[in-house]
Scaffold this motif. Structure first.
Motif, PDB file in Angstrom:
ATOM      1  N   ARG A  16       0.871  -1.181   0.000  1.00  0.00           N
ATOM      2  CA  ARG A  16       0.000   0.000   0.000  1.00  0.00           C
ATOM      3  C   ARG A  16       0.905   1.227   0.000  1.00  0.00           C
ATOM      4  O   ARG A  16       1.538   1.518   1.025  1.00  0.00           O
ATOM      5  CB  ARG A  16      -0.914  -0.002   1.213  1.00  0.00           C
ATOM      6  N   GLY A  17       1.000   1.868  -1.147  1.00  0.00           N
ATOM      7  CA  GLY A  17       1.945   2.977  -1.266  1.00  0.00           C
ATOM      8  C   GLY A  17       3.358   2.453  -1.087  1.00  0.00           C
ATOM      9  O   GLY A  17       3.763   1.495  -1.734  1.00  0.00           O
ATOM     10  N   ASN A  18       4.089   3.055  -0.163  1.00  0.00           N
ATOM     11  CA  ASN A  18       5.458   2.619   0.118  1.00  0.00           C
ATOM     12  C   ASN A  18       5.530   1.586   1.223  1.00  0.00           C
ATOM     13  O   ASN A  18       6.617   1.116   1.555  1.00  0.00           O
ATOM     14  CB  ASN A  18       6.338   3.821   0.491  1.00  0.00           C
ATOM     15  N   ALA A  19       4.393   1.236   1.810  1.00  0.00           N
ATOM     16  CA  ALA A  19       4.368   0.290   2.926  1.00  0.00           C
ATOM     17  C   ALA A  19       4.103  -1.126   2.427  1.00  0.00           C
ATOM     18  O   ALA A  19       3.385  -1.332   1.446  1.00  0.00           O
ATOM     19  CB  ALA A  19       3.289   0.693   3.921  1.00  0.00           C
ATOM     20  N   LEU A  20       4.686  -2.090   3.109  1.00  0.00           N
ATOM     21  CA  LEU A  20       4.464  -3.501   2.812  1.00  0.00           C
ATOM     22  C   LEU A  20       4.043  -4.205   4.089  1.00  0.00           C
ATOM     23  O   LEU A  20       4.802  -4.226   5.061  1.00  0.00           O
ATOM     24  CB  LEU A  20       5.734  -4.147   2.249  1.00  0.00           C
ATOM     25  N   ALA A  21       2.831  -4.748   4.092  1.00  0.00           N
ATOM     26  CA  ALA A  21       2.334  -5.507   5.240  1.00  0.00           C
ATOM     27  C   ALA A  21       2.528  -6.992   4.935  1.00  0.00           C
ATOM     28  O   ALA A  21       1.877  -7.527   4.036  1.00  0.00           O
ATOM     29  CB  ALA A  21       0.865  -5.203   5.491  1.00  0.00           C
ATOM     30  N   THR A  22       3.450  -7.629   5.648  1.00  0.00           N
ATOM     31  CA  THR A  22       3.659  -9.061   5.459  1.00  0.00           C
ATOM     32  C   THR A  22       2.782  -9.819   6.436  1.00  0.00           C
ATOM     33  O   THR A  22       2.492  -9.334   7.530  1.00  0.00           O
ATOM     34  CB  THR A  22       5.135  -9.441   5.661  1.00  0.00           C
ATOM     35  N   MET A  35      -1.933  -6.922  -3.758  1.00  0.00           N
ATOM     36  CA  MET A  35      -1.877  -8.104  -2.902  1.00  0.00           C
ATOM     37  C   MET A  35      -0.887  -9.101  -3.499  1.00  0.00           C
ATOM     38  O   MET A  35      -0.887  -9.339  -4.703  1.00  0.00           O
ATOM     39  CB  MET A  35      -3.254  -8.761  -2.803  1.00  0.00           C
ATOM     40  N   ILE A  36      -0.052  -9.665  -2.642  1.00  0.00           N
ATOM     41  CA  ILE A  36       0.845 -10.743  -3.047  1.00  0.00           C
ATOM     42  C   ILE A  36       0.130 -12.025  -2.617  1.00  0.00           C
ATOM     43  O   ILE A  36      -0.103 -12.246  -1.422  1.00  0.00           O
ATOM     44  CB  ILE A  36       2.216 -10.648  -2.359  1.00  0.00           C
ATOM     45  N   VAL A  37      -0.254 -12.837  -3.606  1.00  0.00           N
ATOM     46  CA  VAL A  37      -1.148 -13.964  -3.341  1.00  0.00           C
ATOM     47  C   VAL A  37      -0.524 -15.269  -3.832  1.00  0.00           C
ATOM     48  O   VAL A  37       0.016 -15.341  -4.935  1.00  0.00           O
ATOM     49  CB  VAL A  37      -2.513 -13.751  -4.034  1.00  0.00           C
ATOM     50  N   LEU A  38      -0.624 -16.292  -3.005  1.00  0.00           N
ATOM     51  CA  LEU A  38      -0.137 -17.629  -3.328  1.00  0.00           C
ATOM     52  C   LEU A  38      -1.335 -18.520  -3.618  1.00  0.00           C
ATOM     53  O   LEU A  38      -2.275 -18.575  -2.829  1.00  0.00           O
ATOM     54  CB  LEU A  38       0.646 -18.173  -2.132  1.00  0.00           C
ATOM     55  N   GLY A  39      -1.318 -19.186  -4.782  1.00  0.00           N
ATOM     56  CA  GLY A  39      -2.433 -20.064  -5.125  1.00  0.00           C
ATOM     57  C   GLY A  39      -2.212 -20.735  -6.468  1.00  0.00           C
ATOM     58  O   GLY A  39      -1.154 -20.581  -7.089  1.00  0.00           O
TER      59      GLY A  39
END
Length: 75
Positions: free
Chosen positions: A36-42, A56-60
């Motif tokens: 989100r912008g410059n932030a990365l929520a892991t 969104m970084i999504v695994l599937g």
């Protein structure tokens, strides 16, 4: 597979939490991070609200991710 999926402003996912989105149940996929912008929520919490412009970084599975891309774009 893993994919970066952009959320459109008109997406039905925008404005709801990850848990309420049903991504895990409907698409058998897991959101492992959100940009989100410059932030990365892991490992984002289920109560994180998805916003238009998020990536969104999504695994599937590839076919399920393709379906999710269409929804995320707002189509």
């Amino acid at each position: 597979d893993i994919a970066e999926i952009a959320v459109g402003a008109n997406s039905p996912l925008a404005g709801i939490s990850l848990a309420a989105s049903g991504i895990k149940e409907k698409f058998d996929s897991i959101v492992v991070a959100v940009k989100r912008g410059n932030a990365l929520a892991t490992t984002p919490a289920g109560d994180m609200t998805i916003a238009g412009g998020d990536i969104m970084i999504v695994l599937g599975h590839r076919d399920r991710l393709s379906e999710l891309v269409k929804i995320a774009r707002g189509r």
